[in-house]
Design an enzyme around this catalytic site. Structure first.
Site, PDB file in Angstrom:
ATOM      1  N   GLY A   1      -2.817   6.374  11.230  1.00 37.30           N
ATOM      2  CA  GLY A   1      -4.096   6.124  10.544  1.00 37.30           C
ATOM      3  C   GLY A   1      -4.040   6.351   9.041  1.00 37.30           C
TER       4      GLY A   1
ATOM      5  N   LYS B   1       7.483  -3.211  15.803  1.00 34.54           N
ATOM      6  CA  LYS B   1       7.754  -1.977  15.044  1.00 34.54           C
ATOM      7  C   LYS B   1       8.675  -1.063  15.864  1.00 34.54           C
ATOM      8  CE  LYS B   1       6.230  -0.824  11.459  1.00 34.54           C
ATOM      9  NZ  LYS B   1       6.796  -1.129  10.106  1.00 34.54           N
TER      10      LYS B   1
ATOM     11  N   ASP C   1      13.381 -11.790  -0.298  1.00 40.13           N
ATOM     12  CA  ASP C   1      12.962 -11.917   1.099  1.00 40.13           C
ATOM     13  C   ASP C   1      13.900 -11.081   1.955  1.00 40.13           C
ATOM     14  OD1 ASP C   1      12.344 -12.650   3.641  1.00 40.13           O
ATOM     15  OD2 ASP C   1      12.763 -14.795   3.379  1.00 40.13           O
TER      16      ASP C   1
ATOM     17  N   PHE D   1       0.838  -1.210   0.000  1.00 40.05           N
ATOM     18  CA  PHE D   1       0.000   0.000   0.000  1.00 40.05           C
ATOM     19  C   PHE D   1       0.874   1.262   0.000  1.00 40.05           C
ATOM     20  CE2 PHE D   1      -2.804   2.664   3.029  1.00 40.05           C
ATOM     21  CZ  PHE D   1      -3.375   3.344   1.979  1.00 40.05           C
TER      22      PHE D   1
ATOM     23  N   TYR E   1       2.537  -6.670  17.507  1.00 41.32           N
ATOM     24  CA  TYR E   1       2.972  -6.041  16.252  1.00 41.32           C
ATOM     25  C   TYR E   1       3.669  -4.712  16.527  1.00 41.32           C
ATOM     26  CZ  TYR E   1       2.633  -3.788  11.683  1.00 41.32           C
ATOM     27  OH  TYR E   1       2.926  -3.136  10.520  1.00 41.32           O
TER      28      TYR E   1
END
Lengths: 497, 386
Positions: free
Chosen positions: B189, B161, B63, B24, B157
């Site tokens: 967001g 990060k 990868d 994205f 998660y």
């Protein structure tokens, strides 16, 4: 006298009545003018001030003694200009030089003007303008220079508009023109006042380095008035809403008032309100630069009234039908809140921003922009009065007790508090378990006892399945239910018999 | 994007590798850099190739957790800079090993390979959640807030990060590689064209007829960020790192502490926090919703939590799977969470280039066009103009 209508209103709005009583009985002016020491001409000036201003006279009269007279005379000078500009009975050939040279008349102790039409409400001010000039010449040189400068620039600006045939016939065209007009009639006042405050050492001189802040102060007030007065101005054939805005919704300005265009009018209104609302955070920023209480009151009261007025107008179609204004009760409570400190004024702004936000509808083409503008006000208030910083994260949030590598371990008090919280949490859980456990046990006992004595839950469920949720009322109903059930559960019924 | 034009004389970023370049955010970065002509060459690295590749961009599959493969790839490509966006989807996955392996090991591998291949600048996509415990309000939070990870961080998660961000920033100007500069971007967001996590589930709520409900009083401000703005921020951060690198190379003094970009993290938002449900309503309105504020039924946060708790129990007892309303959802929708992005504004010169309003319209149109909204009328799929 109090009309029956307002008596009824305040009987049902006790809080507002309370605010009026509190304001009238409890408000102590920061400074009071000493009438005994005033000469006749100055007294006359204050009489003219009372005559020409309804809202400003009170706050001006409470100003710090250093600025009391200069600001009063500044107001009278601008009011004088306005009285000439507004009067449509004065020929433009006469009007233009009057406006352009008004700063000269301001010093001329013999100058008076009786050319206003007989219906002009502030006619008397210009007829007796010599008293203003006499007092003006007594004021400190530095203040005089500021007042003269603003009067000259505003006079020239007004003359340009008065001479502009196109403006008179068609009104304001672009948003840029609209803001320029507001600059001449209000932005300049903001500049003049700010320079006076700084000169008197009653405001932070840094305000002069941020001219956009004082401009916003004036724009916010003026735009709000222009929005609210649309009906009245329309009747007087004066058009301040820029064509660039209203032409998006209707082809002729007058169409905004047609009942079939109600939704379009409201959409246009919200675009105008949005434009003003975007200035609100800069107004708060400006007020943070004021040092003295009476000056703070002087600038804060009109701003609070303005945001309340914007909220009153927002999504309110009455504005197109008649003049609307905030009630006296609201005005009094706003005055109470605006005469204390910046934090309370911020609370007023946040309260009204949220009220606007609550009325905001997704069908409005400016829905999200209005939401952003309200959010911007709230966020700005957070920057002045933060409720949370990295050092003071709200107590009880686990963020205070995070253990990132290298961070100091929990203090004893924190650890203690955490332990207590943990215990409290388990207490609640135990109580819940006990309550629900007891209830469950009693239920099981009762149902079990009923079953033991022969209650037929299978029949009850069967009836419920057939949609008979209410107990049968007549014997016929009982028998019909019984027959339906018995036909379905024949085996069971038989064995019972 | 009026500030950048192809023919303008702007110093090129050189050869830039974008990891997760088909994802994205990665896709938007690749396409933005390409439109702006900001690089001499762009290589997009991903596990899979892009469904709609950008012209003139080289696509490589690989990868990022494989050190040997990354080192040899970087030694062949000889990139000037790396933008590291690759990360597994946070929502649809509870696989802790995958999170750790990709986010922490993958990032460490990339940093090492980059250092050894002589990369000058490394920009890492972190997350605005790294300072959030998923429960507390964040009011105008800035970069001075501490990272929340480990036991205090319910979302594993987010922990990974944050760990990766710590590693990236600690690798800035190390003794062994003093000319390797790093920065981290923490967007909040993200939504926009190509989005699968924010707009499509939001739109599903509209098609399920849930627009008349509101949880909480809707006075909680929330930061959302249009994806182009996030891509723009990565561009600015990278350009700033390369500029610092060039200053070092030409022997000029290092930037001052209050202006430096290397070794720093930056929150990125649209700089316009909005009331949570206003964002949702705008999304719904863009899809055609006509609900008026007067028709909305507001459920207070406590009642919402109660209903959610009951539903969670009922669903758990009867093994019905995940309920429509969970406590976490209630908490999120009633939470204040917005950031102070002055640091990005001052040091990166960041300003959003796409407004929320325009971003929502574009994103909603795109989501319906792609047909990724559960319950959407399928005749909108593949339809260019509504």
């Amino acid at each position: 006298m109090v009309s029956a209508k307002s008596a009824l209103y305040y009987a049902t709005h006790v809080n507002e009545l309370r605010a009026i009583i509190q304001w009238t009985t409890w408000h102590n002016p920061v400074h009071e003018r000493n009438e005994a020491k005033e000469c006749e001409t100055l007294k006359e000036c204050f009489r003219l001030l009372n005559l020409t201003s309804r809202s400003f006279a009170a706050v001006i009269k409470e100003l710090h003694p250093e600025l009391l007279v200069p600001v009063c005379l500044f107001y009278l000078a601008l009011r004088g200009l306005d009285t000439i500009e507004d009067d449509m009975t004065i020929d433009i050939e006469v009007k233009e030089p009057l406006l352009r040279q008004f700063d000269v008349h301001l010093e001329d102790e013999s100058w008076t003007f009786d050319g206003n039409g007989p219906n002009e409400k502030d006619r008397e001010l210009l007829v007796k303008f010599d008293v203003v000039a006499k007092e003006f010449n007594k004021v400190k040189e530095t203040y005089r220079a500021i007042i003269k400068d603003i009067t000259k620039r505003m006079g020239n600006g007004m003359a340009d508009y008065a001479k502009n045939q196109d403006h008179n016939a068609n009104g304001v065209k672009t948003i840029k023109e609209y803001e320029l007009y507001c600059h001449y009639v209000a932005g300049l006042v903001g500049e003049g006042c700010t320079r006076l405050f700084v000169e008197a050492k009653l405001a932070n001189p840094a305000l002069l380095n941020r001219p956009e802040l004082m401009e916003s102060m004036g724009q916010f007030l003026q735009q709000t008035n222009i929005i609210r007065d649309i009906r009245e101005d329309h009747e007087d054939r004066r058009y301040f809403w820029p064509k660039e805005v209203w032409s998006k919704y209707v082809t002729e300005f007058g169409d905004l008032f047609l009942p079939e265009n109600k939704q379009k009018a409201l959409n246009c209104q919200s675009e105008m309100i949005l434009m003003a609302l975007k200035r609100a955070d800069e107004c708060l920023f400006y007020m943070a630069g004021v040092k003295e209480q009476s000056v703070f009151n002087f600038v804060a009261i009109p701003q609070s009234m303005a945001i309340a007025t914007l909220e009153l107008c927002f999504q309110n179609y009455d504005m197109f039908d008649r003049n609307i204004k905030i009630t006296k009760g609201t005005a009094c409570s706003l005055m109470m809140e605006s005469t204390q400190n910046l934090q309370l004024v911020c609370d007023v702004f946040r309260r009204y921003a949220r009220k606007i936000h609550r009325k905001n509808s997704p069908r409005d083409p400016h829905f999200l922009e209005i939401s952003i503008a309200c959010g911007k006000i709230e966020r700005f208030i957070e920057t002045i009065f933060p409720t949370q910083t990295a050092k003071t994260l709200s107590a009880g949030s686990s963020a205070t007790s995070t253990a990132v590598a290298g961070r100091p371990p929990l203090s004893e008090a924190e650890a203690e508090k955490r332990k207590e919280d943990e215990e409290a949490k388990w207490d609640v859980i135990y109580i819940m378990v006990a309550v629900f456990g007891t209830l469950g046990l009693i239920s099981i006992l009762m149902i079990g006892a009923a079953w033991f004595f022969g209650a037929r839950f299978d029949l009850a469920f069967g009836a419920l399945k057939n949609g008979n949720f209410l107990p049968p009322k007549t014997p016929q109903e009982v028998s019909s239910v019984a027959s339906v059930v018995s036909s379905k559960y024949e085996g069971a019924v038989h064995s019972e018999l | 994007m009026a500030t950048f034009k192809k023919d303008e004389k702007v110093k090129s970023l050189g050869h830039v590798v974008v990891t997760g370049g088909s994802g994205f955010l990665g896709h938007h970065i690749v396409s933005l850099l390409s439109t702006r002509g900001a690089c001499t060459k762009i290589t997009a690295l991903d596990l899979r190739t892009d469904a709609n590749p950008v012209d003139g961009v080289q696509y490589e599959t690989g990868d990022i957790t494989n050190y040997d493969a990354m080192l040899s790839l970087f030694q062949t490509l000889k990139p000037d800079a790396v933008i590291h966006t690759a990360s597994p989807h946070a929502m649809n996955n509870k696989n802790h090993d995958l999170f750790y392996n990709v986010n922490v090991n993958g990032t460490k591998t990339l940093v090492r390979a980059s250092q050894e291949a002589g990369v000058k600048a490394f920009v890492y996509t972190s997350s605005a959640s790294v300072i959030h415990d998923t429960v507390s309000d964040l009011v105008n939070a800035d970069e001075t807030y501490p990272l929340i990870m480990g036991d205090d961080q319910p979302e594993y998660y987010t922990t990974t990060k944050a760990q990766a961000e710590l590693h990236v920033l600690a690798s800035n100007r190390t003794a062994s590689h003093p000319n390797f500069l790093t920065a981290a971007v923490r967007p909040s967001g993200m939504f926009g064209e190509g989005d699968v996590q924010l707009l499509p589930p939001g739109l599903s709520a509209y098609y399920r007829g849930q627009t008349k409900f509101q949880l909480g009083n809707n006075e909680n401000l929330f930061d959302f960020t249009e994806i182009t703005n996030v891509a723009h921020a990565h561009h600015l951060a990278l350009a700033a790192l390369l500029a610092s690198h060039d200053r070092d190379a030409s022997g000029l003094a290092r930037p001052l502490d209050h202006e430096k970009v290397d070794g720093e993290a930056f929150f990125i938002t649209n700089d316009s926090p909005v009331y949570f449900f206003d964002f949702a309503r705008m999304v719904w309105a863009a899809a055609g919703d006509q609900t008026q504020p007067s028709q909305v039924w507001a459920i207070s946060k406590d009642i919402g939590l109660l209903i959610a708790t009951l539903m969670e129990w009922i669903f758990w007892i009867f093994r019905l799977g995940k309920p429509n309303l969970t406590r976490q959802q209630v908490k999120y929708t009633c939470m204040t969470r917005y950031y102070n992005i002055d640091k990005a504004k001052k040091r990166l010169g960041y300003r959003p280039v796409v407004g929320l309003d325009e971003g929502i319209r574009r994103g909603v149109k795109d989501a319906l066009y792609r047909g990724v909204v559960v319950g959407q009328p399928m005749d909108l799929k593949g339809k260019k103009e509504q």
